[in-house]
Each structure stands twice: as structure tokens, then as C-alpha cells.
Design a protein around this motif. Sequence first.
Motif, short mmCIF file in Angstrom:
data_model
loop_
_atom_site.label_atom_id
_atom_site.label_comp_id
_atom_site.label_asym_id
_atom_site.label_seq_id
_atom_site.Cartn_x
_atom_site.Cartn_y
_atom_site.Cartn_z
N THR A 232 0.51 -11.30 5.57
CA THR A 232 0.22 -9.87 5.49
C THR A 232 0.80 -9.19 6.71
O THR A 232 0.85 -9.78 7.80
CB THR A 232 -1.29 -9.57 5.43
N ASP B 25 0.85 -1.18 0.00
CA ASP B 25 0.00 0.00 0.00
C ASP B 25 0.89 1.24 0.00
O ASP B 25 1.75 1.38 0.87
CB ASP B 25 -0.90 -0.01 1.24
N THR C 225 0.25 3.32 3.58
CA THR C 225 0.55 2.71 4.88
C THR C 225 1.73 1.76 4.83
O THR C 225 2.24 1.36 5.86
CB THR C 225 -0.67 1.90 5.38
N ALA D 299 1.48 -1.22 4.18
CA ALA D 299 0.99 -2.56 4.48
C ALA D 299 1.35 -3.46 3.30
O ALA D 299 1.25 -3.05 2.14
CB ALA D 299 -0.52 -2.53 4.70
N ASP E 65 0.57 -5.17 8.53
CA ASP E 65 -0.19 -3.92 8.39
C ASP E 65 0.69 -2.68 8.36
O ASP E 65 0.23 -1.57 8.53
CB ASP E 65 -1.29 -3.81 9.45
N ALA F 29 5.51 -4.51 12.39
CA ALA F 29 4.06 -4.43 12.18
C ALA F 29 3.38 -5.72 12.64
O ALA F 29 4.03 -6.76 12.81
CB ALA F 29 3.77 -4.19 10.70
N ASN F 30 2.06 -5.67 12.83
CA ASN F 30 1.27 -6.87 13.06
C ASN F 30 1.38 -7.77 11.84
O ASN F 30 1.42 -7.28 10.71
CB ASN F 30 -0.21 -6.52 13.29
N SER G 212 1.41 -7.42 1.40
CA SER G 212 0.94 -8.79 1.20
C SER G 212 2.04 -9.52 0.45
O SER G 212 2.58 -8.99 -0.54
CB SER G 212 -0.34 -8.81 0.37
#
Length: 160
Positions: A139, A65, A68, A70, A141, A90-91, A72
Motif C-alpha cells: 500500500t 482512492d 488521495t 492512495a 498513501d 508516498a509512504n 493498494s
Amino acid sequence: MKTKLHLATVMAFSFLLSSLAVEPVASPEAAVRAPEFKNLSDLNWDKILPDLGADSPEISILHVDPKTHATSLLIRTSKAIHVRKHWHTANESHTMIVGTATLACDGKKFELSPGGFNFMPAKMTHEAWLPTNSLTFITVDGAWDINWVEGPPTAADLMK
């Protein structure tokens, strides 16, 4: 007659302006909202641990992204490996696509079979045992990173 001439002049001028108009540039928001489609056979793969050569797990970044960061991604293994203790800023979540993996955190081990899912909070130390020919969808975030607690896996971490 003056009205017709005036109308013709306005129309000609409008046509001239419209022909000089520049195509609008898509906004960054539009790019974020654009769909993406990727087949497994078309992905680009990079070695995660180049020192292991052909035995290194490989990573393919599917999407990041732009706002952000984020991410995948997919990780695949050609050889079974113990992924030593590490954490991410990150988570993180894992979904097993192929193979059954063992993940451990907080002194407990869990098996994830195909379709199995887990969630790891940011900065939680964990480790994994991935089988030969596994495929894991991951993934995060935020931006993808990996922070090794005891150093990255070595040839000693490859399993038969």
C-alpha cells in the motif's frame, strides 16, 4: 365537488411529475464508499520490467482512492530477483503473502516471512530480494510511483 376535482388534479399532476423525474446520480463520495471484492484468480497483471519478458515481476493494482490516489496493489514474481535501490513519493508498506523477502534500507537488511509487515517513509531509499513465486501486498498513501536510484533491474538481477 370542487375539492374532489382539485384533489384529483393535484394528484394527477404529482403523478406526472414523478414519472418524469430523473434517477439521481451517485455522488463521487458514494463511489469511494462502495465495497470492492476481488479474487486473486480474477486479477489483471502487468509486467513491471517488460524487457525481462516472462521473468519480469508483475503488478496488479487492486484499488486507487479517487481523492488521495492512495493505492493498494500486489506484486508477484515468477523468478527470484534483486529489486535495485529505489524510492517512492508516498509512504509505503509491504506485507508478505507468499515467500520470504529480504528488504534493506539505512544499511540494514531485514527478512520478512509470510505475514511479515514493514513501513517505509516517503522518499526512503530501499531495495529488496524477492524469491521465486513470491506475492507481496503493498500500500502507498498517495499515487504509486517508483524512482530508481541506479536504474531498474536487468537480467543480471535475476537470481537462480
